[in-house]
Scaffold this motif. Structure first.
Motif, PDB file in Angstrom:
ATOM      1  N   GLY A 142       0.697  -1.307   0.134  1.00 32.06           N
ATOM      2  CA  GLY A 142      -0.020  -0.054  -0.109  1.00 32.06           C
ATOM      3  C   GLY A 142       0.973   1.306   0.077  1.00 32.06           C
ATOM      4  N   LEU A 143       1.698   1.224   0.891  1.00 32.50           N
ATOM      5  CA  LEU A 143       2.801   2.560   0.880  1.00 32.50           C
ATOM      6  C   LEU A 143       3.647   2.640  -0.578  1.00 32.50           C
ATOM      7  CD1 LEU A 143       4.236   2.076   4.604  1.00 32.50           C
ATOM      8  CD2 LEU A 143       2.541   3.643   3.786  1.00 32.50           C
ATOM      9  N   ALA A 144       3.853   1.523  -1.092  1.00 33.63           N
ATOM     10  CA  ALA A 144       4.692   1.515  -2.468  1.00 33.63           C
ATOM     11  C   ALA A 144       3.842   2.043  -3.208  1.00 33.63           C
ATOM     12  CB  ALA A 144       5.082   0.168  -2.702  1.00 33.63           C
ATOM     13  N   ILE A 145       2.532   1.667  -3.342  1.00 35.89           N
ATOM     14  CA  ILE A 145       1.412   2.136  -4.411  1.00 35.89           C
ATOM     15  C   ILE A 145       1.248   3.788  -4.023  1.00 35.89           C
ATOM     16  CG2 ILE A 145      -0.980   2.313  -5.080  1.00 35.89           C
ATOM     17  CD1 ILE A 145      -0.961  -0.650  -4.396  1.00 35.89           C
ATOM     18  N   VAL A 146       1.141   4.299  -2.877  1.00 39.31           N
ATOM     19  CA  VAL A 146       1.041   5.589  -2.660  1.00 39.31           C
ATOM     20  C   VAL A 146       2.247   6.551  -3.189  1.00 39.31           C
ATOM     21  CG1 VAL A 146       0.902   7.345  -0.692  1.00 39.31           C
ATOM     22  CG2 VAL A 146      -0.335   5.381  -0.606  1.00 39.31           C
ATOM     23  N   ALA A 147       3.410   5.731  -2.974  1.00 43.75           N
ATOM     24  CA  ALA A 147       4.780   6.486  -3.400  1.00 43.75           C
ATOM     25  C   ALA A 147       4.744   6.414  -4.860  1.00 43.75           C
ATOM     26  CB  ALA A 147       5.997   5.909  -3.111  1.00 43.75           C
ATOM     27  N   LEU A 148       4.239   5.337  -5.726  1.00 40.10           N
ATOM     28  CA  LEU A 148       4.266   5.273  -6.946  1.00 40.10           C
ATOM     29  C   LEU A 148       3.355   6.212  -7.558  1.00 40.10           C
ATOM     30  CD1 LEU A 148       5.089   3.554  -9.529  1.00 40.10           C
ATOM     31  CD2 LEU A 148       3.289   2.287  -9.143  1.00 40.10           C
ATOM     32  N   ALA A 149       2.118   6.596  -6.804  1.00 36.91           N
ATOM     33  CA  ALA A 149       1.083   7.621  -7.358  1.00 36.91           C
ATOM     34  C   ALA A 149       1.662   8.902  -7.325  1.00 36.91           C
ATOM     35  CB  ALA A 149       0.008   7.257  -6.504  1.00 36.91           C
ATOM     36  N   GLY A 150       2.319   9.110  -6.188  1.00 38.19           N
ATOM     37  CA  GLY A 150       3.244  10.468  -6.234  1.00 38.19           C
ATOM     38  C   GLY A 150       4.056  10.609  -7.426  1.00 38.19           C
ATOM     39  N   GLN A 196      10.601  19.235 -10.620  1.00 37.12           N
ATOM     40  CA  GLN A 196       9.604  18.180 -10.740  1.00 37.12           C
ATOM     41  C   GLN A 196      10.248  16.656 -11.099  1.00 37.12           C
ATOM     42  OE1 GLN A 196       6.609  18.706 -10.155  1.00 37.12           O
ATOM     43  NE2 GLN A 196       6.918  20.891  -9.875  1.00 37.12           N
ATOM     44  N   ALA A 197      11.393  16.701 -11.843  1.00 39.73           N
ATOM     45  CA  ALA A 197      11.869  15.444 -12.207  1.00 39.73           C
ATOM     46  C   ALA A 197      12.616  14.928 -11.006  1.00 39.73           C
ATOM     47  CB  ALA A 197      13.281  15.602 -13.352  1.00 39.73           C
ATOM     48  N   THR A 198      13.108  15.682  -9.851  1.00 37.48           N
ATOM     49  CA  THR A 198      13.730  15.084  -8.855  1.00 37.48           C
ATOM     50  C   THR A 198      12.609  14.665  -7.921  1.00 37.48           C
ATOM     51  OG1 THR A 198      15.525  16.949  -8.727  1.00 37.48           O
ATOM     52  CG2 THR A 198      14.954  16.042  -6.581  1.00 37.48           C
ATOM     53  N   ARG A 199      11.469  15.322  -7.736  1.00 37.52           N
ATOM     54  CA  ARG A 199      10.438  14.894  -6.921  1.00 37.52           C
ATOM     55  C   ARG A 199       9.792  13.361  -7.479  1.00 37.52           C
ATOM     56  NH1 ARG A 199       7.043  20.598  -6.489  1.00 37.52           N
ATOM     57  NH2 ARG A 199       8.370  21.488  -4.703  1.00 37.52           N
ATOM     58  N   ARG A 200       9.680  13.633  -8.926  1.00 37.88           N
ATOM     59  CA  ARG A 200       9.314  12.146  -9.452  1.00 37.88           C
ATOM     60  C   ARG A 200      10.375  10.732  -9.157  1.00 37.88           C
ATOM     61  NH1 ARG A 200      10.522  11.818 -15.646  1.00 37.88           N
ATOM     62  NH2 ARG A 200      12.674  11.902 -14.639  1.00 37.88           N
ATOM     63  N   ASN A 201      11.509  11.221  -9.417  1.00 41.93           N
ATOM     64  CA  ASN A 201      12.539  10.173  -9.066  1.00 41.93           C
ATOM     65  C   ASN A 201      12.555   9.700  -7.584  1.00 41.93           C
ATOM     66  OD1 ASN A 201      13.292  10.346 -11.736  1.00 41.93           O
ATOM     67  ND2 ASN A 201      15.156  11.705 -11.457  1.00 41.93           N
ATOM     68  N   VAL A 202      12.431  10.654  -6.685  1.00 42.07           N
ATOM     69  CA  VAL A 202      12.456  10.408  -5.409  1.00 42.07           C
ATOM     70  C   VAL A 202      11.190   9.404  -5.018  1.00 42.07           C
ATOM     71  CG1 VAL A 202      11.884  11.192  -3.024  1.00 42.07           C
ATOM     72  CG2 VAL A 202      13.780  12.453  -4.353  1.00 42.07           C
TER      73      VAL A 202
END
Length: 317
Positions: free
Chosen positions: A250-258, A292-298
């Motif tokens: 669940g946490l991984a999905i939340v991070a993936l959605a981000g 935005q690229a940094t946030r996506r990669n994190v």
């Protein structure tokens, strides 16, 4: 109910179980590399330590001299051969005589003692101690160690200590319940004993232990779970593992959605950047793209890390 049978490999430790005391006489230690007064001091300390062990009735040196003098016992030099020792023991009316030597080579002290059966001349016990140390240590520690060894071996009884993993198992000695682990038995007659350990949700464990005079046996069997309890434990572990995997997923999905969201923001910022033709706004728009690229990669990294760590942790159950 199933029973587990196994052999108990035991370790002896220094423990004396007090019982009937043995009457002994301690002859002066023969001096070998030390002077006569030093040997006499060590001999007297040995008598004291043997008496304090509680295993022996020790005849005083003065009493020994008086009896031997009255009996006309003639001794030239040290009484070290068996004939002399047996004769002396018979005159003193003791069952055993302790004889030995006290020596020194350079800084190394060596004290050796033997306990001899007056009736048969047999050497019942033999012990020695070495110490490269000051004389004070020999007097206060080495002689005490020798006395403890003799007392332990001379005890007419044996001792038995039982523990288990897990603890709290009911212990039966020769089919008689005696308590729960950890448990100790003192003053047991030498022989073979049958022990059984029982604990709720574990298989009964049955084994035999042979005890010799003066021994202290220590056994620590690992109890086996019953089949039904083993299935229950396994089921609980499986549920825990899947719970951890679910939370991690669940946490991984939340991070993936981000990560997906910030990827869309990145694409939008990049399109704006390409549409800019003025130098003044170029740097500012490019900074938005990088952010935005940094946030996506994190977010993608966190998502993958949580998934891997969560699955790995679930495998420990």
């Amino acid at each position: 109910m199933k029973h587990v049978l196994f052999f108990c490999f035991a370790a002896c430790i220094n423990l004396f179980a007090a019982g009937e005391k043995i009457g002994i006489a301690v002859n002066d230690l023969q001096a070998m590399g030390v002077d006569a007064p030093t040997a006499a001091i060590l001999s007297e300390r040995l008598r004291t330590e043997l008496l304090n062990s509680g295993a022996f009735r020790v005849m005083e040196r003065g009493q020994m001299d008086n009896i031997l003098k009255e009996q006309g016992f003639q001794q030239s030099g040290a009484c070290s051969d068996n004939a002399c020792i047996i004769e002396m023991g018979q005159l003193l009316g003791v069952s055993e005589v302790v004889v030995g030597t006290a020596g020194k080579v350079a800084e190394l002290y060596t004290v050796s003692v033997r306990m001899i059966d007056v009736a048969t001349g047999e050497i019942l016990l033999s012990e020695n101690e070495e110490c490269e140390c000051p004389f004070k240590t020999v007097l206060n520690e080495t002689i005490g160690n020798l006395a403890s060894k003799l007392a332990k071996k001379a005890s007419p009884y044996a001792s038995l200590s039982i523990s288990s993993a897990p603890q709290g198992a009911t212990v039966a000695l020769n089919n008689e319940k005696r308590g729960t682990t950890p448990l100790s038995f003192q003053q047991l007659e030498p022989g073979t004993y049958t022990l059984s350990l029982s604990l709720l949700n574990y298989q009964d464990t049955v084994f035999s232990v042979s005890l010799k005079k003066g021994e202290n046996i220590e056994c620590a069997p690992a109890l086996r779970m019953s089949d039904a309890y083993q299935k229950t434990v396994k089921s609980k572990k499986t549920r825990k593992a899947w719970t951890v995997r679910g939370i991690a997923g669940g946490l991984a999905i939340v991070a993936l959605a981000g990560g997906i969201y910030f990827n869309s923001q990145y694409n939008s910022a990049y399109n704006d950047y390409k549409a800019i033709h003025t130098v003044d706004n170029l740097d500012a728009e490019y900074q938005k793209v990088e952010t935005q690229a940094t946030r996506r990669n994190v977010c993608y990294g966190i998502s993958g890390g949580i998934a891997v760590l969560g699955f790995a942790f679930s495998l420990t159950f």
